[in-house]
Structure formats: C-alpha cells, structure tokens
Write an enzyme that holds these catalytic residues in place. Structure first.
Site, PDB file in Angstrom:
ATOM      1  N   SER A  15       0.841  -1.195   0.000  1.00 30.24           N
ATOM      2  CA  SER A  15       0.000   0.000   0.000  1.00 30.24           C
ATOM      3  C   SER A  15       0.875   1.244   0.000  1.00 30.24           C
ATOM      4  O   SER A  15       2.098   1.168   0.119  1.00 30.24           O
ATOM      5  CB  SER A  15      -0.925   0.012   1.226  1.00 30.24           C
ATOM      6  OG  SER A  15      -0.164   0.023   2.420  1.00 30.24           O
ATOM      7  N   ASP A  36       6.165  -7.559   2.625  1.00 30.40           N
ATOM      8  CA  ASP A  36       5.359  -6.736   3.516  1.00 30.40           C
ATOM      9  C   ASP A  36       4.787  -7.609   4.626  1.00 30.40           C
ATOM     10  O   ASP A  36       4.756  -8.840   4.511  1.00 30.40           O
ATOM     11  CB  ASP A  36       4.214  -6.078   2.736  1.00 30.40           C
ATOM     12  CG  ASP A  36       3.708  -4.793   3.368  1.00 30.40           C
ATOM     13  OD1 ASP A  36       3.655  -4.722   4.612  1.00 30.40           O
ATOM     14  OD2 ASP A  36       3.363  -3.866   2.621  1.00 30.40           O
ATOM     15  N   ASP A  53       7.109 -10.115   9.228  1.00 37.38           N
ATOM     16  CA  ASP A  53       7.111  -8.984  10.157  1.00 37.38           C
ATOM     17  C   ASP A  53       8.522  -8.426  10.183  1.00 37.38           C
ATOM     18  O   ASP A  53       9.439  -9.031  10.752  1.00 37.38           O
ATOM     19  CB  ASP A  53       6.686  -9.466  11.549  1.00 37.38           C
ATOM     20  CG  ASP A  53       6.609  -8.316  12.559  1.00 37.38           C
ATOM     21  OD1 ASP A  53       7.098  -7.203  12.251  1.00 37.38           O
ATOM     22  OD2 ASP A  53       6.087  -8.543  13.669  1.00 37.38           O
ATOM     23  N   ASN A  79      11.629   0.501   1.577  1.00 40.20           N
ATOM     24  CA  ASN A  79      10.538   1.458   1.761  1.00 40.20           C
ATOM     25  C   ASN A  79       9.755   1.256   3.057  1.00 40.20           C
ATOM     26  O   ASN A  79       9.207   2.220   3.600  1.00 40.20           O
ATOM     27  CB  ASN A  79       9.578   1.355   0.572  1.00 40.20           C
ATOM     28  CG  ASN A  79       8.244   2.025   0.837  1.00 40.20           C
ATOM     29  OD1 ASN A  79       8.128   3.249   0.807  1.00 40.20           O
ATOM     30  ND2 ASN A  79       7.227   1.220   1.123  1.00 40.20           N
ATOM     31  N   TYR A 143      11.110   8.201  14.994  1.00 44.11           N
ATOM     32  CA  TYR A 143      10.995   8.167  13.534  1.00 44.11           C
ATOM     33  C   TYR A 143      12.088   9.008  12.889  1.00 44.11           C
ATOM     34  O   TYR A 143      12.801   8.541  11.996  1.00 44.11           O
ATOM     35  CB  TYR A 143       9.615   8.675  13.132  1.00 44.11           C
ATOM     36  CG  TYR A 143       9.346   8.684  11.642  1.00 44.11           C
ATOM     37  CD1 TYR A 143       9.105   7.502  10.968  1.00 44.11           C
ATOM     38  CD2 TYR A 143       9.299   9.883  10.929  1.00 44.11           C
ATOM     39  CE1 TYR A 143       8.832   7.497   9.601  1.00 44.11           C
ATOM     40  CE2 TYR A 143       9.026   9.885   9.567  1.00 44.11           C
ATOM     41  CZ  TYR A 143       8.800   8.697   8.907  1.00 44.11           C
ATOM     42  OH  TYR A 143       8.533   8.703   7.568  1.00 44.11           O
ATOM     43  N   LYS A 147      15.177   7.640  10.545  1.00 47.27           N
ATOM     44  CA  LYS A 147      15.198   8.062   9.150  1.00 47.27           C
ATOM     45  C   LYS A 147      16.483   8.846   8.839  1.00 47.27           C
ATOM     46  O   LYS A 147      17.009   8.777   7.712  1.00 47.27           O
ATOM     47  CB  LYS A 147      13.967   8.905   8.825  1.00 47.27           C
ATOM     48  CG  LYS A 147      12.675   8.095   8.700  1.00 47.27           C
ATOM     49  CD  LYS A 147      12.732   7.112   7.542  1.00 47.27           C
ATOM     50  CE  LYS A 147      11.368   6.490   7.255  1.00 47.27           C
ATOM     51  NZ  LYS A 147      11.401   5.560   6.101  1.00 47.27           N
TER      52      LYS A 147
END
Length: 243
Positions: A15, A36, A53, A79, A143, A147
């Site tokens: 998605s 995924d 997972d 991703n 996060y 990143k």
C-alpha cells in the site's frame, strides 16, 4: 538460483508509497517482489508477494536467505516504515526497537543477503526511502532519528559499493497523502492545517510523486548518481536542508 528471473525487491509494497513504486516498476515491464507484513489487496501477473514482520530480526533473516536463494535481485527499495508518533517524554524503547528494525536492521540485512546478485549484474541499484523528518520534526523522536540514520547508511553504502557498479541513493518524502499520513494528521486538525500551509506548492504530495523519484535512481543507465538524498517535499525543506 532455482528461479532465474531478475527482480526488483520493494519492502512495504502492499500500500501507499510502496504500492506506487511497485506499480511504476511493473509498468516498466519489471518483475517485482513485494515484501510486507500483509498481503496486498491488488494483483499483477509480474508481482510476487511475500509476507514477514520486518520488526522481527529472525523473520527478516529467514526471508532474506530465501529471497537470495530463489531470485536474482538487481534492485532493492527499502521502503517499509512506521511513524510511531511521540515526543522524548512519551517515546518507549519498544517503539524505538520497532523502527530501528524497520528502518535500519531490515535494510542492512537485505543488502547483505542480496550483495552477490547486486554485484553480479554490474548495475545494482539500492534506493532507501527516508523522510523530510530526518531534518527534525516535533513528536517524531524515534521516527526522525532512524530516518536520519537511513541517510547515513545510504551515504556509507554508496562509498563502499560504488566500485561494484552499485549505486545507493535516498528519497526523502515530505507530506504525502497516504493512510500513514492521515492516521497521524487527521483532516481538519490544527497540525494538519499547519503542514498544508508550509508546503510551497500548496498541495500534499502523492505516492506517485515519490515513485517517479525512485524510478530515476533505479534506472540502470543512471550510474553516475550515488550517495544522494532527493527531498520530494513540495518545497518544505527550503531554508532548512543544506545545498
């Protein structure tokens, strides 16, 4: 390898941004392997989906070995991600462990497993999906930290693998209209309005905006660009990111 086809591996391709990247690659005629935690609700004759997972290192190592044994992966898009909103006051070590697994451990594990095929093809491509939040973003402590780490990983891999013909680059999206974004920024909420007001081009980005940037880095003919970060952010990094 029991299956000889060359494929592009995309993590988190069921998605959002990952799906848009998969669909763009499929439109180019590539075979795409989607890894995924959940199966996609869409199909394509050249899409192969596997589930794991990616916060679980044991599962990542097992699936990485299986992919390396079965497929000649010539391009990798790291991703898969999760925001885990929270400030330094509320962040937990469980949240940190999860995003370190997704944003750092999984990419490193996959690169290590796939290096023989990436080297053998002579034009291996790795694209890491980072975030504009790597430059700093309130309420995204774990996060943004991971990143930013992904950008460091990108630059070091580029230095180490360039001699093998492998390029490594990062795409750092800003505000993109995905389910992940909507969950953290509900429509009409004050913080959502502030985000929209900060976008120079006056709209949210789309997953397809990010996919087009990724496709540039993934092209076999683009072998002279490596170690770079492309902010797909509608101008929100202007005045923040260094030249």
């Amino acid at each position: 390898m029991s299956e000889a086809q060359q494929v592009t591996l995309v993590t988190g391709g069921s998605s959002g941004i990952g799906r848009a990247i998969c669909e763009a690659l499929l439109a180019e005629g590539r075979t795409v392997l989607n890894l995924d935690i959940r199966a996609p609700d869409w199909r394509h004759e050249r899409l192969i989906s596997l589930q794991a997972d990616l916060t679980r290192q044991d599962q990542v190592e097992a699936i990485a070995r299986d992919i390396a044994a079965r497929y000649a992966v010539t391009a990798l898009v790291n991703n898969a991600g999760a925001t885990r909103p929270g400030s330094i006051d509320s962040a937990t070590m469980r949240q940190l462990d999860d995003v370190v697994g997704l944003h750092l451990k999984t990419p490193i594990t996959l690169v290590q497993a796939l290096l023989p095929a990436l080297r053998a093809c002579g034009h291996g491509r790795i694209v890491n999906i980072s975030s504009r939040a790597a430059l700093g973003k309130p309420e995204r402590i774990v996060y943004s930290a991971t990143k930013a780490g992904l950008i460091g990983l990108t630059r070091t891999l580029a230095l180490e693998l360039g001699g093998d013909g492998i390029t490594v680059n990062a795409v750092a999206p800003g505000p993109i209209a995905t389910e992940l974004f909507r969950n953290s920024n509900p429509e009409g909420a004050p913080q959502t309005r502030r985000i929209l007001d900060s976008i120079v081009v006056k709209r949210l980005g789309t997953p397809e905006d990010v996919a087009r940037a990724a496709l540039f880095f993934l092209a076999p003919e683009n072998g002279f660009v490596t170690g770079q970060v492309l902010y797909v952010c509608g101008g929100t990094t202007l005045g923040v990111a260094p030249i």
